[in-house]
Design a protein around this motif. Structure first.
Motif, mmCIF file in Angstrom:
data_model
loop_
_atom_site.group_PDB
_atom_site.id
_atom_site.type_symbol
_atom_site.label_atom_id
_atom_site.label_comp_id
_atom_site.label_asym_id
_atom_site.label_seq_id
_atom_site.Cartn_x
_atom_site.Cartn_y
_atom_site.Cartn_z
ATOM 1 N N PRO A 140 2.429 -2.313 -16.613
ATOM 2 C CA PRO A 140 3.255 -2.535 -17.803
ATOM 3 C C PRO A 140 2.600 -3.485 -18.805
ATOM 4 O O PRO A 140 2.064 -4.539 -18.428
ATOM 5 N N LEU A 141 2.641 -3.087 -20.080
ATOM 6 C CA LEU A 141 2.025 -3.889 -21.138
ATOM 7 C C LEU A 141 2.982 -4.915 -21.708
ATOM 8 O O LEU A 141 2.554 -5.866 -22.364
ATOM 9 N N GLU A 142 4.285 -4.686 -21.518
ATOM 10 C CA GLU A 142 5.324 -5.587 -22.017
ATOM 11 C C GLU A 142 5.248 -5.762 -23.531
ATOM 12 O O GLU A 142 5.405 -6.863 -24.070
ATOM 13 N N LEU A 143 5.012 -4.649 -24.228
ATOM 14 C CA LEU A 143 5.019 -4.668 -25.695
ATOM 15 C C LEU A 143 6.451 -4.593 -26.198
ATOM 16 O O LEU A 143 7.294 -3.896 -25.626
ATOM 17 N N SER A 144 6.721 -5.285 -27.284
ATOM 18 C CA SER A 144 8.022 -5.180 -27.935
ATOM 19 C C SER A 144 8.095 -3.879 -28.716
ATOM 20 O O SER A 144 7.076 -3.209 -28.935
ATOM 21 N N GLU A 145 9.293 -3.511 -29.161
ATOM 22 C CA GLU A 145 9.445 -2.298 -29.970
ATOM 23 C C GLU A 145 8.612 -2.388 -31.239
ATOM 24 O O GLU A 145 8.000 -1.402 -31.668
ATOM 25 N N GLU A 146 8.577 -3.552 -31.837
ATOM 26 C CA GLU A 146 7.779 -3.744 -33.054
ATOM 27 C C GLU A 146 6.298 -3.553 -32.759
ATOM 28 O O GLU A 146 5.566 -2.944 -33.544
ATOM 29 N N GLU A 147 5.867 -4.064 -31.614
ATOM 30 C CA GLU A 147 4.463 -3.911 -31.252
ATOM 31 C C GLU A 147 4.133 -2.457 -30.920
ATOM 32 O O GLU A 147 3.045 -1.967 -31.262
ATOM 33 N N ILE A 148 5.063 -1.766 -30.262
ATOM 34 C CA ILE A 148 4.858 -0.349 -29.978
ATOM 35 C C ILE A 148 4.726 0.425 -31.283
ATOM 36 O O ILE A 148 3.861 1.303 -31.420
ATOM 37 N N ASP A 149 5.560 0.107 -32.255
ATOM 38 C CA ASP A 149 5.492 0.772 -33.566
ATOM 39 C C ASP A 149 4.139 0.528 -34.227
ATOM 40 O O ASP A 149 3.533 1.443 -34.788
ATOM 41 N N ALA A 150 3.673 -0.717 -34.165
ATOM 42 C CA ALA A 150 2.405 -1.061 -34.816
ATOM 43 C C ALA A 150 1.235 -0.363 -34.136
ATOM 44 O O ALA A 150 0.343 0.188 -34.796
ATOM 45 N N THR B 17 1.332 2.384 -32.385
ATOM 46 C CA THR B 17 1.443 3.818 -32.681
ATOM 47 C C THR B 17 0.971 4.111 -34.097
ATOM 48 O O THR B 17 0.309 5.134 -34.343
ATOM 49 N N ALA B 18 1.275 3.233 -35.037
ATOM 50 C CA ALA B 18 0.830 3.421 -36.424
ATOM 51 C C ALA B 18 -0.692 3.399 -36.510
ATOM 52 O O ALA B 18 -1.300 4.208 -37.234
ATOM 53 N N PHE B 19 -1.323 2.489 -35.783
ATOM 54 C CA PHE B 19 -2.788 2.435 -35.777
ATOM 55 C C PHE B 19 -3.374 3.729 -35.223
ATOM 56 O O PHE B 19 -4.277 4.332 -35.827
ATOM 57 N N LEU B 20 -2.870 4.163 -34.094
ATOM 58 C CA LEU B 20 -3.382 5.388 -33.471
ATOM 59 C C LEU B 20 -3.116 6.614 -34.334
ATOM 60 O O LEU B 20 -3.949 7.525 -34.412
ATOM 61 N N THR B 21 -1.974 6.650 -34.988
ATOM 62 C CA THR B 21 -1.562 7.829 -35.748
ATOM 63 C C THR B 21 -2.251 7.921 -37.097
ATOM 64 O O THR B 21 -2.748 8.996 -37.483
ATOM 65 N N HIS B 22 -2.283 6.832 -37.818
ATOM 66 C CA HIS B 22 -2.754 6.864 -39.201
ATOM 67 C C HIS B 22 -4.163 6.309 -39.385
ATOM 68 O O HIS B 22 -4.973 6.908 -40.091
ATOM 69 N N SER B 23 -4.467 5.192 -38.759
ATOM 70 C CA SER B 23 -5.776 4.564 -38.966
ATOM 71 C C SER B 23 -6.909 5.377 -38.347
ATOM 72 O O SER B 23 -8.048 5.310 -38.816
ATOM 73 N N LEU B 24 -6.602 6.121 -37.295
ATOM 74 C CA LEU B 24 -7.632 6.916 -36.616
ATOM 75 C C LEU B 24 -7.585 8.379 -37.048
ATOM 76 O O LEU B 24 -8.068 9.251 -36.329
ATOM 77 N N TYR B 25 -7.052 8.630 -38.224
ATOM 78 C CA TYR B 25 -6.918 10.011 -38.704
ATOM 79 C C TYR B 25 -7.856 10.271 -39.881
ATOM 80 O O TYR B 25 -7.723 9.685 -40.950
ATOM 81 N N ASP B 26 -8.822 11.132 -39.663
ATOM 82 C CA ASP B 26 -9.717 11.592 -40.730
ATOM 83 C C ASP B 26 -9.048 12.789 -41.400
ATOM 84 O O ASP B 26 -8.883 13.844 -40.774
ATOM 85 N N PRO B 27 -8.657 12.680 -42.675
ATOM 86 C CA PRO B 27 -7.891 13.748 -43.328
ATOM 87 C C PRO B 27 -8.729 14.910 -43.837
ATOM 88 O O PRO B 27 -8.180 15.885 -44.359
ATOM 89 N N ASN B 28 -10.033 14.828 -43.672
ATOM 90 C CA ASN B 28 -10.907 15.816 -44.310
ATOM 91 C C ASN B 28 -11.694 16.624 -43.282
ATOM 92 O O ASN B 28 -12.867 16.944 -43.479
ATOM 93 N N ILE B 29 -11.066 16.972 -42.182
ATOM 94 C CA ILE B 29 -11.746 17.705 -41.110
ATOM 95 C C ILE B 29 -12.161 19.111 -41.549
ATOM 96 O O ILE B 29 -13.128 19.683 -41.019
ATOM 97 N N GLU B 30 -11.479 19.682 -42.524
ATOM 98 C CA GLU B 30 -11.824 21.036 -42.973
ATOM 99 C C GLU B 30 -13.243 21.123 -43.529
ATOM 100 O O GLU B 30 -13.775 22.218 -43.707
ATOM 101 N N ARG B 31 -13.871 19.980 -43.792
ATOM 102 C CA ARG B 31 -15.254 20.014 -44.271
ATOM 103 C C ARG B 31 -16.200 20.578 -43.223
ATOM 104 O O ARG B 31 -17.328 20.972 -43.532
#
Length: 441
Positions: A389-399, A401-415
């Motif tokens: 268990p990581l014992e992350l708070s809901e706020e930390e889980i949100d943060a 998840t936001a990093f994994l979802t948005h910061s690690l997303y290359d929007p131009n893969i169709e190239r």
């Protein structure tokens, strides 16, 4: 007094340049990454440009060049290579990209990838269905969810079990290189060895006649002019071309990559907080490391296997692939351990883990946070010690998840997707239903 008020207004309302340069999150994140970097500070985590062939990890036997990459880029999507389907009506209808769809993070658009024996595409590959004329045992379907092809240049031994490739983890396993693993004896890295066998496994045919018929002979002549003509139009050279292309699939335009290269506005404050959690309290960095945030290591996390999902074919509880690395090495210590995958663009992957048991990154973060294994077949003794268990708070889980979802997303893969292939066929599938779905008739 006026000076103090002005300074506060500048910081709160407009954001002074000096304050931006001293953002506490940026400072802390940079310090943490510098501490973790074995060399060159932040640049250690920066992915190379896809055309900077000298910096992309590669097999010395298959040096990258523009001509080879260009050829592989078309072969990966070329349905004209599908000449050995179990039923002739399925010839010329599928490609490598049928199970590695760019807009789905180069993974299948459905729970299980299917090449030969299926039809249709839908919107993002989710509409692919098994042909009624095929017996389930005839279908070319994977028993574990195919890994993403993004950033695969940083993988030395491929597949969830790492069974392909003669180097790194597989040194000392030579006695196991049989039953489809004979290509390891060629002394190649995992990607090149796997793709030779993959052409056979997925019922594709490479020879001079077919290459000439499809229009690729001149491309092979240029890319492989150092090969004799007897060896130039083969599974080996086709694998080298496809592997060269795959090594260039780099998510170097993601916000995190841009932040690493100096754009501090590339990530939001929440995403920066999530990144800091990734590299500190959450402990993700302990397994997901380097530029691709992956590792050539194996861990048991106790997630469900693919056979547990209704409707999948050619797998069962007894499937050797459910044993992960242990299914290859046969060592008790390796049982149920699976490769650490890369993490970029997974917001577009419709299913996660080797058994497609989760569908969102939030689910995955919750799974790691609570650390309760879901697969009763995996003994507690095999579960990774890091899985607690990581014992992350809901706020930390949100943060996080936001990093994994948005910061690690290359929007131009169709190239990375060609506009066409030389056969003129539809890509990535060429059956009649797929043609309608893809609007390419």
């Amino acid at each position: 007094m006026y000076t103090l008020v002005a300074a506060l207004l500048c910081g709160v309302m407009w954001g002074c340049t000096e304050d931006k340069l001293n953002n506490p999150l940026d400072i802390r994140l940079k310090k943490r990454l510098n501490d973790l970097s074995p060399i060159n500070g932040l640049s250690y985590f920066v992915l190379p440009n896809e055309t900077d062939y000298g910096r992309i990890p590669q097999d010395p036997a298959n040096p990258l060049n523009r001509q080879k990459v260009a050829l592989g880029r078309m072969l990966f999507y070329e349905t004209g290579l599908a000449k050995d389907a179990n039923q002739t009506s399925s010839n010329n209808t599928y490609s490598c990209a049928s199970c590695h769809i760019p807009s789905a993070a180069f993974t299948p658009g459905r729970v299980q990838g299917i090449a030969d024996g299926a039809f249709g595409f839908g919107y993002n590959g989710e509409g692919r269905k098994i042909l009624q004329s095929y017996d389930p045992n005839e279908v070319d379907a994977q028993g574990a969810r195919p890994l993403s092809m993004l950033n695969v240049a940083y993988v030395t031994n491929t597949m969830w079990s790492g069974r392909f490739g003669s180097i790194d983890n597989n040194v000392g396993t030579e006695h196991l290189w049989e039953g489809g693993l004979e290509t390891n004896h060629l002394g190649l890295h995992g990607l090149e060895a796997q793709n030779i066998e993959g052409l056979h496994l997925h019922r594709m045919v490479i020879n001079e006649a077919i290459i000439t018929e499809l229009g690729y002979k001149d491309y092979f002549d240029i890319a492989f002019q150092d090969f004799s003509k007897e060896e130039r139009y083969t599974d080996l050279t086709a694998s080298f071309a496809i592997s060269a292309y795959l090594r260039t699939l780099l998510t170097n335009q993601s916000p995190f990559q841009n932040w690493l290269k100096g754009d501090e506005d590339a990530m939001t404050e929440e995403e920066k907080g999530g990144a800091l959690l990734f590299f500190t309290k959450a402990g993700c960095f302990k397994c997901h490391e380097g530029p691709a945030l992956n590792a050539n290591e194996y861990y048991a996390l106790g997630v469900k296997d693919l056979h547990e999902i209704e409707g999948v074919v050619r797998t069962s509880r007894d499937d050797n692939r459910n044993l992960g690395r242990g299914g290859f090495t046969q060592k008790p210590v390796d049982m149920y351990k699976f490769k650490v995958p890369q993490l970029y663009n997974l917001k577009e992957a419709p299913f996660l883990f080797h058994g497609s048991s989760m569908t969102t990154l939030r689910e995955a973060v919750d799974y790691f946070n609570y650390a309760i294994p879901e697969n009763a077949d995996v003994p507690d003794s095999q579960i990774a010690s890091q899985f607690k268990p990581l014992e992350l708070s809901e706020e930390e889980i949100d943060a996080l998840t936001a990093f994994l979802t948005h910061s690690l997303y290359d929007p131009n893969i169709e190239r990375y997707v060609p506009d066409y292939v030389l056969s003129g066929n539809c890509i990535p599938n060429n059956d009649s239903v797929s043609k309608q779905d893809l609007n390419c008739e």
